[in-house]
Design a protein around this motif. Structure first.
Motif, PDB file in Angstrom:
ATOM      1  N   ARG A 173       5.135  -2.078  -3.525  1.00 27.83           N
ATOM      2  CA  ARG A 173       5.121  -3.532  -3.651  1.00 27.83           C
ATOM      3  C   ARG A 173       5.790  -4.052  -4.917  1.00 27.83           C
ATOM      4  O   ARG A 173       5.888  -5.251  -5.127  1.00 27.83           O
ATOM      5  CB  ARG A 173       3.697  -4.107  -3.580  1.00 27.83           C
ATOM      6  CG  ARG A 173       2.823  -3.831  -4.811  1.00 27.83           C
ATOM      7  CD  ARG A 173       1.404  -4.281  -4.633  1.00 27.83           C
ATOM      8  NE  ARG A 173       0.716  -3.474  -3.645  1.00 27.83           N
ATOM      9  CZ  ARG A 173      -0.554  -3.659  -3.301  1.00 27.83           C
ATOM     10  NH1 ARG A 173      -1.254  -4.640  -3.832  1.00 27.83           N
ATOM     11  NH2 ARG A 173      -1.117  -2.896  -2.405  1.00 27.83           N
TER      12      ARG A 173
ATOM     13  N   PRO B  82      -1.154  -2.043  -6.949  1.00 24.92           N
ATOM     14  CA  PRO B  82      -1.300  -1.208  -5.759  1.00 24.92           C
ATOM     15  C   PRO B  82      -2.293  -0.081  -6.038  1.00 24.92           C
ATOM     16  O   PRO B  82      -1.906   1.068  -6.157  1.00 24.92           O
ATOM     17  CB  PRO B  82       0.102  -0.660  -5.545  1.00 24.92           C
ATOM     18  CG  PRO B  82       0.715  -0.647  -6.904  1.00 24.92           C
ATOM     19  CD  PRO B  82       0.067  -1.740  -7.707  1.00 24.92           C
ATOM     20  N   ALA B  83      -3.552  -0.412  -6.178  1.00 27.52           N
ATOM     21  CA  ALA B  83      -4.528   0.571  -6.651  1.00 27.52           C
ATOM     22  C   ALA B  83      -4.843   1.603  -5.588  1.00 27.52           C
ATOM     23  O   ALA B  83      -5.221   1.257  -4.483  1.00 27.52           O
ATOM     24  CB  ALA B  83      -5.797  -0.153  -7.053  1.00 27.52           C
ATOM     25  N   GLU B  84      -4.679   2.850  -5.957  1.00 24.71           N
ATOM     26  CA  GLU B  84      -5.142   3.921  -5.075  1.00 24.71           C
ATOM     27  C   GLU B  84      -6.271   4.673  -5.765  1.00 24.71           C
ATOM     28  O   GLU B  84      -7.438   4.509  -5.427  1.00 24.71           O
ATOM     29  CB  GLU B  84      -4.000   4.864  -4.701  1.00 24.71           C
ATOM     30  CG  GLU B  84      -4.465   5.915  -3.703  1.00 24.71           C
ATOM     31  CD  GLU B  84      -3.374   6.899  -3.327  1.00 24.71           C
ATOM     32  OE1 GLU B  84      -2.204   6.676  -3.651  1.00 24.71           O
ATOM     33  OE2 GLU B  84      -3.714   7.915  -2.691  1.00 24.71           O
ATOM     34  N   GLY B  85      -5.932   5.454  -6.817  1.00 27.14           N
ATOM     35  CA  GLY B  85      -6.973   6.149  -7.569  1.00 27.14           C
ATOM     36  C   GLY B  85      -7.934   5.159  -8.200  1.00 27.14           C
ATOM     37  O   GLY B  85      -9.129   5.412  -8.339  1.00 27.14           O
TER      38      GLY B  85
ATOM     39  N   SER C 239      -8.984   2.328  -7.083  1.00 20.58           N
ATOM     40  CA  SER C 239      -9.852   1.546  -6.201  1.00 20.58           C
ATOM     41  C   SER C 239     -11.320   1.937  -6.349  1.00 20.58           C
ATOM     42  O   SER C 239     -12.208   1.103  -6.190  1.00 20.58           O
ATOM     43  CB  SER C 239      -9.399   1.689  -4.748  1.00 20.58           C
ATOM     44  OG  SER C 239      -9.475   3.035  -4.358  1.00 20.58           O
ATOM     45  N   GLY C 240     -11.580   3.208  -6.677  1.00 23.23           N
ATOM     46  CA  GLY C 240     -12.967   3.637  -6.797  1.00 23.23           C
ATOM     47  C   GLY C 240     -13.442   3.810  -8.231  1.00 23.23           C
ATOM     48  O   GLY C 240     -14.635   3.864  -8.497  1.00 23.23           O
TER      49      GLY C 240
ATOM     50  N   ASP D 221     -17.935   1.182  -2.296  1.00 22.76           N
ATOM     51  CA  ASP D 221     -17.358   2.277  -3.081  1.00 22.76           C
ATOM     52  C   ASP D 221     -15.967   1.947  -3.620  1.00 22.76           C
ATOM     53  O   ASP D 221     -15.286   2.811  -4.151  1.00 22.76           O
ATOM     54  CB  ASP D 221     -17.294   3.547  -2.230  1.00 22.76           C
ATOM     55  CG  ASP D 221     -18.676   4.137  -2.037  1.00 22.76           C
ATOM     56  OD1 ASP D 221     -19.526   3.906  -2.919  1.00 22.76           O
ATOM     57  OD2 ASP D 221     -18.915   4.805  -1.018  1.00 22.76           O
ATOM     58  N   TYR D 222     -15.547   0.715  -3.440  1.00 22.60           N
ATOM     59  CA  TYR D 222     -14.208   0.325  -3.891  1.00 22.60           C
ATOM     60  C   TYR D 222     -14.232  -1.130  -4.317  1.00 22.60           C
ATOM     61  O   TYR D 222     -15.087  -1.895  -3.857  1.00 22.60           O
ATOM     62  CB  TYR D 222     -13.187   0.513  -2.760  1.00 22.60           C
ATOM     63  CG  TYR D 222     -13.592  -0.243  -1.510  1.00 22.60           C
ATOM     64  CD1 TYR D 222     -13.190  -1.558  -1.307  1.00 22.60           C
ATOM     65  CD2 TYR D 222     -14.430   0.334  -0.547  1.00 22.60           C
ATOM     66  CE1 TYR D 222     -13.590  -2.277  -0.189  1.00 22.60           C
ATOM     67  CE2 TYR D 222     -14.846  -0.380   0.569  1.00 22.60           C
ATOM     68  CZ  TYR D 222     -14.420  -1.683   0.737  1.00 22.60           C
ATOM     69  OH  TYR D 222     -14.826  -2.405   1.826  1.00 22.60           O
TER      70      TYR D 222
ATOM     71  N   ASN E  80      -8.534  -4.634  -3.159  1.00 17.68           N
ATOM     72  CA  ASN E  80      -7.193  -4.588  -3.717  1.00 17.68           C
ATOM     73  C   ASN E  80      -6.733  -5.966  -4.202  1.00 17.68           C
ATOM     74  O   ASN E  80      -6.809  -6.943  -3.462  1.00 17.68           O
ATOM     75  CB  ASN E  80      -6.241  -4.074  -2.632  1.00 17.68           C
ATOM     76  CG  ASN E  80      -4.893  -3.686  -3.194  1.00 17.68           C
ATOM     77  OD1 ASN E  80      -4.131  -4.553  -3.600  1.00 17.68           O
ATOM     78  ND2 ASN E  80      -4.619  -2.408  -3.252  1.00 17.68           N
TER      79      ASN E  80
ATOM     80  N   VAL F  31     -11.439  -6.461   2.828  1.00 14.58           N
ATOM     81  CA  VAL F  31     -11.108  -5.873   4.132  1.00 14.58           C
ATOM     82  C   VAL F  31     -12.268  -5.990   5.120  1.00 14.58           C
ATOM     83  O   VAL F  31     -12.061  -5.993   6.329  1.00 14.58           O
ATOM     84  CB  VAL F  31     -10.721  -4.387   4.018  1.00 14.58           C
ATOM     85  CG1 VAL F  31      -9.443  -4.207   3.219  1.00 14.58           C
ATOM     86  CG2 VAL F  31     -11.843  -3.547   3.419  1.00 14.58           C
ATOM     87  N   TYR F  32     -13.496  -6.077   4.597  1.00 15.08           N
ATOM     88  CA  TYR F  32     -14.663  -6.106   5.488  1.00 15.08           C
ATOM     89  C   TYR F  32     -14.956  -7.514   6.000  1.00 15.08           C
ATOM     90  O   TYR F  32     -15.794  -7.711   6.868  1.00 15.08           O
ATOM     91  CB  TYR F  32     -15.902  -5.567   4.762  1.00 15.08           C
ATOM     92  CG  TYR F  32     -16.256  -6.342   3.506  1.00 15.08           C
ATOM     93  CD1 TYR F  32     -16.935  -7.560   3.588  1.00 15.08           C
ATOM     94  CD2 TYR F  32     -15.888  -5.868   2.246  1.00 15.08           C
ATOM     95  CE1 TYR F  32     -17.235  -8.280   2.445  1.00 15.08           C
ATOM     96  CE2 TYR F  32     -16.186  -6.585   1.096  1.00 15.08           C
ATOM     97  CZ  TYR F  32     -16.861  -7.790   1.199  1.00 15.08           C
ATOM     98  OH  TYR F  32     -17.142  -8.513   0.087  1.00 15.08           O
TER      99      TYR F  32
ATOM    100  N   ILE G 225       1.690  -7.744  -2.006  1.00 17.61           N
ATOM    101  CA  ILE G 225       1.839  -7.484  -0.567  1.00 17.61           C
ATOM    102  C   ILE G 225       0.640  -8.106   0.140  1.00 17.61           C
ATOM    103  O   ILE G 225      -0.457  -8.161  -0.426  1.00 17.61           O
ATOM    104  CB  ILE G 225       1.953  -5.976  -0.235  1.00 17.61           C
ATOM    105  CG1 ILE G 225       2.408  -5.762   1.215  1.00 17.61           C
ATOM    106  CG2 ILE G 225       0.640  -5.245  -0.475  1.00 17.61           C
ATOM    107  CD1 ILE G 225       2.896  -4.356   1.512  1.00 17.61           C
TER     108      ILE G 225
ATOM    109  N   TYR H 243      -1.387  -7.837   3.851  1.00 14.24           N
ATOM    110  CA  TYR H 243      -1.537  -7.121   5.116  1.00 14.24           C
ATOM    111  C   TYR H 243      -2.344  -7.937   6.095  1.00 14.24           C
ATOM    112  O   TYR H 243      -3.237  -8.683   5.712  1.00 14.24           O
ATOM    113  CB  TYR H 243      -2.339  -5.835   4.942  1.00 14.24           C
ATOM    114  CG  TYR H 243      -1.739  -4.805   4.060  1.00 14.24           C
ATOM    115  CD1 TYR H 243      -0.440  -4.362   4.263  1.00 14.24           C
ATOM    116  CD2 TYR H 243      -2.477  -4.240   3.027  1.00 14.24           C
ATOM    117  CE1 TYR H 243       0.102  -3.386   3.452  1.00 14.24           C
ATOM    118  CE2 TYR H 243      -1.934  -3.265   2.215  1.00 14.24           C
ATOM    119  CZ  TYR H 243      -0.655  -2.842   2.432  1.00 14.24           C
ATOM    120  OH  TYR H 243      -0.122  -1.877   1.643  1.00 14.24           O
TER     121      TYR H 243
END
Lengths: 56, 791
Positions: B488, B647-650, B652-653, B673-674, B677, B683-684, B708, B710
């Motif tokens: 992104r 763009p959080a991956e690691g 996020s938690g 647990d996150y 983003n 997302v929920y 970005i 989604y």
């Protein structure tokens, strides 16, 4: 019942494939795609599980 | 004195008094103004030994305590202090070592399935040798940076989860990413550092060299690599291929129909094609034919020109080298000009049609190879494939269109067994007047892109018409078209050099993210307090980014033989090998990011921006504030400070885990647990696609370093092209910069089914892990040709 099925087929002499082979689940994280959920870290797995669909 | 001493790990070893003597000597040598003679040293050592006996002490820590005590007792204060420091330093190193060794043990002995540390980044297979080796290096580097490089407060802020310094393991080494312009790179060829490559001359070579360029640059940077203008670059390869195919077919036709020798064919074809004012081009086949018909063939072919075939070779023909080619044939000089003209016109019709078809076929294969290569070259550290992205969609030339179409078709077809390709990330650039409206020249490709995306998740869509992208756009200049990194990241504006607000040769230098939810929690509902905390944290991040920038600036061109040595980074071509890269780096971006706007708003106001208008207003104010701070910092420093929707991956938690330990489980904030983003609606949270786009779009304008949005669709909506298009068009119209549609994409590797699989594969009926008979698969193959062959 999978075990019975495979036994039945083997009785008829058929070869079986796919035992302990999973499905591949391609998902997007951050913008990149990932070929399998198994490589997701714990947080991203939790997030993926929570994702709800957006009706159009 | 004791016979044995007990080491820290509990093992006994023989006591050796000289070790005590040496330690005291070392400490004494480290200080000034307190000289000890050998006799003094021996005296203190003996006193220590006597005390050990008297007190029956034998543990190494106890012995060290006695040494300290004795030195102080006999007025060697400075030596005692040096000894204490020496002891502390060694204790620190021992702790460090044991901490790091614990990490190494996990990396070595725990399988990735049970160890999150090994799954921090999903593109690394933590169970492989190179994946583990990368983690050893990375964890060791992080430890070094934390303890020996970073200012203490910044290191603490990272470790306690106030901020996250991304790619910290690369802190001393390089920058994040770059948009590579392949066009100037390919001109006259390039060197990868291990060998020189000539300028490519066919579409196959263009696609192969594109992979090589991405790969070479990848190994000099820690983020991704992107081609911002893939269609424009590949178009040149398509054009070269077409011209060659045309000439070959033209000559073949002339030779066969004109019954010419090899030599005659070569010289006649050359004479005709050279006499034309243009080169064969895909889009100009008709004009080329007209020009060919208009040639004066009588002047073109002088009567007396000898054929260069048989006659020239003379006697040679009569010996063993006789070839069927040398059968007597009518000399072209005997052919009247009118007949040659007729032959040439017919040859053109054949050549144009043949070249078109064969160039198209070769382009498809080249694009297919491109995708296969980028998914299989495990050449990045840790046996990863390079993180590659390609942007395309706006080249309206016949060649560019051919490249785009075939890349899309190859993507749609999938990899060898029909798998979805993970790389490159593909980004289709949407622009009204070019491909957005039905009357636009590339509208057909936009439609195709949506069809492929609905099946394969790629391409994503970027929107040049979003006002913050359109501001830089000059029609016809690809360098002013926005391009995104797959993750992104975006770069276009340039405060350092406002004349160069361009895409190519630039990228992010480094980025650091804020733990926004924590500030929300700490503010306890007090908005003014929130901004105070936020400002202090932004100050810290800016200081850290500049600290890292200074390290980056001290590097030289020779540290980046490809990125800088081959002139890929903007202006680096003008530098020498030993020049510092400081000035050219200023074209890059220094970026502050954030995670969990939704949780922040929950903590501050009880509701997130998907739930309430006020929360949305506050959310925009917060991100707007961060952006203003970045703009001010840019103005103050002349550097491109910018804001990214991380763009959080690691990450996020990581933050939420620390915050839950610190603040407990706060509903809507730390209870998952996150952290959500960036600015995304959680997302929920159930929400309509259009509403989600509407809420998120304004944040795209604020996050100038990347963003970005989604939308998650189920299989049914996705299978409906109109619905899919409506969503993409809505993103465009709402001012989204970069967006994509997510949908479940599953595959059964046994029967080859691609689509949504819940518990049971809809094609072969097996559950995950179950076997199915080869007989059944053979039956299925009669209906579905893509069922893999199991015999």
């Amino acid at each position: 019942m999978p075990a019975q099925n495979s036994a039945a087929v083997q009785e008829r002499g058929g070869r079986m494939v796919g035992k302990s082979v999973g499905f591949e689940r391609t998902r997007r994280i951050t913008g990149y795609l990932v070929g399998t959920l198994e490589r997701f870290n714990n947080a991203k797995r939790a997030e993926e599980k929570d994702r709800v669909k957006h009706g159009a | 004195m004791p016979a044995t001493i007990i080491k820290r790990d509990g093992t006994p070893v023989a006591f050796d008094a000289t070790k005590i003597l040496n330690a005291i000597t070392k400490a004494n040598k480290a200080v000034e103004g307190e000289p000890m003679t050998p006799t003094d040293l021996l005296f203190v050592t003996e006193k220590v030994c006597a005390k050990l006996d008297a007190r029956a002490l034998s543990h190494v820590e106890e012995i060290q305590d006695v040494v300290e005590e004795t030195l102080i007792q006999y007025d060697y204060a400075k030596t005692a202090k040096a000894y204490i420091l020496y002891r502390a330093e060694h204790a620190k190193l021992r702790n460090a070592e044991s901490w790091l060794m614990d990490v190494y043990k996990k990396l070595t002995y725990a399988p990735a399935a049970s160890e999150d540390l090994k799954r921090e980044n999903a593109n690394i297979d933590g169970d492989t040798a190179m994946g583990t080796m990368l983690k050893y290096g990375s964890e060791g580097a992080k430890f070094f940076i934390d303890n020996y490089v970073l200012p203490k407060d910044i290191s603490a802020a990272h470790q306690n989860g106030d901020i996250h310094i991304h790619d910290k393991d690369f802190y001393m080494l390089t920058e994040t990413c770059c948009q590579i312009d392949l066009i100037p790179l390919f001109k006259n060829g390039f060197s990868t550092g291990h060998g020189h490559l000539r300028e490519p001359n066919s579409i196959e070579s263009y696609s192969a060299l594109a992979c090589i360029a991405i790969q070479a640059n990848q190994n000099e940077m820690h983020g991704g690599q992107s081609s911002p203008n893939f269609d424009y670059a590949m178009a040149q390869g398509v054009a070269k291929t077409y011209a060659k195919e045309y000439k070959k077919a033209f000559a073949a036709y002339m030779q066969i129909r004109g019954e010419l020798t090899d030599g005659e064919t070569a010289s006649l074809t050359k004479a005709i094609l050279d006499a034309l004012p243009m080169r064969p081009r895909m889009a100009e086949a008709k004009a080329f034919g007209c020009a060919l018909a208009a040639l004066d063939y009588a002047r073109l072919i002088p009567e007396e020109t000898p054929p260069c075939g048989r006659a020239a070779q003379g006697q040679a023909d009569q010996d063993a080298n006789w070839e069927p080619d040398d059968f007597p044939k009518p000399r072209r000089a005997q052919m009247p000009p009118a007949a040659i003209r007729e032959l040439a016109i017919a040859a053109h019709a054949y050549a144009a049609s043949h070249a078109q078809k064969s160039t198209n076929r070769r382009t498809y294969q080249a694009m297919e190879a491109f995708i296969h290569n980028l998914n299989t070259m495990n050449s990045r550290a840790g046996a990863q494939v390079p993180f590659s992205s390609v942007n395309y969609g706006t080249d309206t030339s016949a060649e560019g269109r051919m490249a785009i179409r075939n890349l899309l078709l190859a993507t749609e077809a999938g990899l060898g067994n029909g798998e979805t390709s993970i790389f490159p990330v593909q980004i289709f650039k949407v622009k009204s007047g070019v491909n957005y409206n039905p009357e636009d020249p590339n509208y057909d490709l936009f439609k195709l892109a949506m069809r492929v995306s609905a099946k394969r998740l790629f391409p994503n869509f970027s929107f040049i018409d979003a006002p913050f992208n359109l501001a830089y756009y000059h029609p016809g200049d690809y360098n002013t078209e926005v391009a995104y990194m797959g993750c992104r990241t975006r770069v276009l504006g340039n405060v350092y050099d406002p004349a160069r607000q361009v895409t190519c040769g630039r990228g992010n230098l480094s980025f650091t993210s804020l733990n926004l939810p924590r500030l929300g929690i700490e503010a306890k509902g007090d908005i003014a307090r929130f901004y105070e905390l936020l400002d202090a944290m932004i100050d810290l991040v800016f200081r850290q980014l500049l600290h890292r920038f200074k390290i980056q600036c001290a590097k030289k061109v020779r540290n980046y033989p490809f990125l800088m040595g081959e002139g890929i980074w903007l202006d680096s071509g003008a530098l020498d090998r030993d020049d510092r890269i400081e000035n050219v780096l200023r074209h890059g971006t220094l970026t502050i990011g954030f995670i969990g706007l939704a949780e922040t708003l929950k903590a501050l106001s009880g509701r997130h921006h998907g739930e309430s208008e006020e929360a949305q207003k506050l959310g925009l104010e917060i991100i707007g504030h961060i952006r203003r701070r970045a703009d001010q910092k840019s103005e103050e420093t002349g550097l491109n400070f910018s804001v990214i929707a991380t763009p959080a991956e690691g990450l996020s938690g990581r933050f939420v885990a620390v915050d839950r330990r610190r603040y407990g489980v706060l509903p809507g904030v730390t209870d998952r647990d996150y952290y959500t983003n960036s600015f995304h609606v959680p997302v929920y949270y159930p929400i309509k696609a259009f509403r989600k786009i509407q809420i998120e779009a304004p944040y795209h304008a604020l996050t100038n370093a990347g963003h970005i949005t989604y939308v998650e669709l189920d299989g049914d909506v996705c299978g409906n092209p109109e619905a899919f298009e409506t969503i993409i068009r809505y993103m465009h119209d709402q001012g989204v910069g970069y967006g994509s549609v997510n949908h479940p994409l599953d595959r059964d590797p046994i029967c080859g089914y691609v689509g949504v699989i819940h518990d049971v594969c809809p094609r072969c009926g097996r559950r995950e892990g179950e076997a199915v008979s080869v007989e059944k698969l053979k039956e299925l193959k009669k209906i579905y040709p893509d069922v893999p062959d199991w015999e």
